[in-house]
Design a protein around this motif. Structure first.
Motif, PDB file in Angstrom:
ATOM      1  N   HIS A  72      51.756 -28.032-103.205  1.00  0.00           N
ATOM      2  CA  HIS A  72      52.960 -28.450-102.483  1.00  0.00           C
ATOM      3  C   HIS A  72      52.683 -29.735-101.705  1.00  0.00           C
ATOM      4  O   HIS A  72      52.675 -29.741-100.472  1.00  0.00           O
ATOM      5  CB  HIS A  72      53.407 -27.341-101.519  1.00  0.00           C
ATOM      6  N   PRO A  73      52.467 -30.844-102.401  1.00  0.00           N
ATOM      7  CA  PRO A  73      52.106 -32.079-101.698  1.00  0.00           C
ATOM      8  C   PRO A  73      53.201 -32.595-100.761  1.00  0.00           C
ATOM      9  O   PRO A  73      52.903 -33.169 -99.721  1.00  0.00           O
ATOM     10  CB  PRO A  73      51.826 -33.073-102.825  1.00  0.00           C
ATOM     11  N   GLY A  74      54.450 -32.370-101.102  1.00  0.00           N
ATOM     12  CA  GLY A  74      55.539 -32.824-100.238  1.00  0.00           C
ATOM     13  C   GLY A  74      55.537 -32.104 -98.899  1.00  0.00           C
ATOM     14  O   GLY A  74      55.714 -32.720 -97.843  1.00  0.00           O
ATOM     15  N   VAL A  75      55.325 -30.811 -98.941  1.00  0.00           N
ATOM     16  CA  VAL A  75      55.268 -30.017 -97.708  1.00  0.00           C
ATOM     17  C   VAL A  75      54.058 -30.442 -96.882  1.00  0.00           C
ATOM     18  O   VAL A  75      54.149 -30.591 -95.663  1.00  0.00           O
ATOM     19  CB  VAL A  75      55.213 -28.510 -98.026  1.00  0.00           C
ATOM     20  N   ALA A  76      52.929 -30.635 -97.541  1.00  0.00           N
ATOM     21  CA  ALA A  76      51.721 -31.058 -96.834  1.00  0.00           C
ATOM     22  C   ALA A  76      51.941 -32.410 -96.159  1.00  0.00           C
ATOM     23  O   ALA A  76      51.511 -32.615 -95.017  1.00  0.00           O
ATOM     24  CB  ALA A  76      50.541 -31.128 -97.810  1.00  0.00           C
ATOM     25  N   LEU A  77      52.626 -33.310 -96.828  1.00  0.00           N
ATOM     26  CA  LEU A  77      52.906 -34.623 -96.259  1.00  0.00           C
ATOM     27  C   LEU A  77      53.832 -34.514 -95.049  1.00  0.00           C
ATOM     28  O   LEU A  77      53.620 -35.189 -94.037  1.00  0.00           O
ATOM     29  CB  LEU A  77      53.516 -35.537 -97.325  1.00  0.00           C
ATOM     30  N   MET A  87      36.350 -21.510 -93.132  1.00  0.00           N
ATOM     31  CA  MET A  87      36.279 -21.880 -94.525  1.00  0.00           C
ATOM     32  C   MET A  87      37.571 -21.502 -95.265  1.00  0.00           C
ATOM     33  O   MET A  87      37.997 -22.233 -96.149  1.00  0.00           O
ATOM     34  CB  MET A  87      35.065 -21.179 -95.129  1.00  0.00           C
ATOM     35  N   ALA A  88      38.162 -20.386 -94.867  1.00  0.00           N
ATOM     36  CA  ALA A  88      39.404 -19.956 -95.504  1.00  0.00           C
ATOM     37  C   ALA A  88      40.531 -20.948 -95.225  1.00  0.00           C
ATOM     38  O   ALA A  88      41.399 -21.163 -96.075  1.00  0.00           O
ATOM     39  CB  ALA A  88      39.793 -18.565 -95.022  1.00  0.00           C
ATOM     40  N   PHE A  89      40.488 -21.556 -94.038  1.00  0.00           N
ATOM     41  CA  PHE A  89      41.509 -22.541 -93.689  1.00  0.00           C
ATOM     42  C   PHE A  89      41.460 -23.731 -94.634  1.00  0.00           C
ATOM     43  O   PHE A  89      42.496 -24.218 -95.092  1.00  0.00           O
ATOM     44  CB  PHE A  89      41.315 -23.007 -92.244  1.00  0.00           C
ATOM     45  N   LEU A  90      40.267 -24.190 -94.935  1.00  0.00           N
ATOM     46  CA  LEU A  90      40.127 -25.332 -95.845  1.00  0.00           C
ATOM     47  C   LEU A  90      40.609 -24.999 -97.248  1.00  0.00           C
ATOM     48  O   LEU A  90      41.227 -25.834 -97.913  1.00  0.00           O
ATOM     49  CB  LEU A  90      38.682 -25.812 -95.879  1.00  0.00           C
ATOM     50  N   ALA A  91      40.337 -23.782 -97.689  1.00  0.00           N
ATOM     51  CA  ALA A  91      40.816 -23.358 -99.006  1.00  0.00           C
ATOM     52  C   ALA A  91      42.341 -23.312 -99.027  1.00  0.00           C
ATOM     53  O   ALA A  91      42.970 -23.747 -99.999  1.00  0.00           O
ATOM     54  CB  ALA A  91      40.232 -21.996 -99.362  1.00  0.00           C
ATOM     55  N   ALA A  92      42.939 -22.808 -97.955  1.00  0.00           N
ATOM     56  CA  ALA A  92      44.402 -22.755 -97.877  1.00  0.00           C
ATOM     57  C   ALA A  92      44.995 -24.160 -97.825  1.00  0.00           C
ATOM     58  O   ALA A  92      46.013 -24.438 -98.463  1.00  0.00           O
ATOM     59  CB  ALA A  92      44.824 -21.951 -96.651  1.00  0.00           C
ATOM     60  N   LEU A  93      44.349 -25.040 -97.085  1.00  0.00           N
ATOM     61  CA  LEU A  93      44.814 -26.424 -97.003  1.00  0.00           C
ATOM     62  C   LEU A  93      44.721 -27.113 -98.356  1.00  0.00           C
ATOM     63  O   LEU A  93      45.635 -27.833 -98.771  1.00  0.00           O
ATOM     64  CB  LEU A  93      43.996 -27.182 -95.957  1.00  0.00           C
ATOM     65  N   LYS A  94      43.638 -26.889 -99.053  1.00  0.00           N
ATOM     66  CA  LYS A  94      43.450 -27.463-100.386  1.00  0.00           C
ATOM     67  C   LYS A  94      44.548 -26.981-101.337  1.00  0.00           C
ATOM     68  O   LYS A  94      45.130 -27.773-102.085  1.00  0.00           O
ATOM     69  CB  LYS A  94      42.075 -27.075-100.917  1.00  0.00           C
ATOM     70  N   THR A  95      44.849 -25.699-101.279  1.00  0.00           N
ATOM     71  CA  THR A  95      45.896 -25.134-102.131  1.00  0.00           C
ATOM     72  C   THR A  95      47.256 -25.716-101.768  1.00  0.00           C
ATOM     73  O   THR A  95      48.047 -26.057-102.653  1.00  0.00           O
ATOM     74  CB  THR A  95      45.935 -23.600-101.993  1.00  0.00           C
TER      75      THR A  95
END
Length: 49
Positions: A14-19, A1-9
Motif C-alpha cells: 500500500h505505497p499510497g497509504v504509506a506516503l 523487529m515486527a514493526f519493521l516487517a509491518a512497515l515493509k509490508t
C-alpha cells in the motif's frame, strides 16, 4: 523487529497509504518545530545573572 516487517509490508502493498502517513508525520513534525521556534524567539534573550 515486527514493526519493521509491518512497515515493509505496508510500503510494498500500500505505497499510497504509506506516503500519506509519512506526509502527515512530516507535517506534524514541522508544525511542532515552528511552534517551538516561535516560543523560543518570543521569550526573548535570557537575562544574564
Amino acid at each position: 523487529m515486527a514493526f519493521l516487517a509491518a512497515l515493509k509490508t505496508l510500503v510494498r502493498e500500500h505505497p499510497g497509504v504509506a506516503l500519506e502517513l509519512a506526509g502527515a508525520g512530516l507535517k506534524k513534525a514541522g508544525t511542532e518545530i515552528l511552534s517551538e521556534m516561535k516560543a523560543r524567539i518570543g521569550s526573548g534573550r535570557p537575562e544574564r545573572r
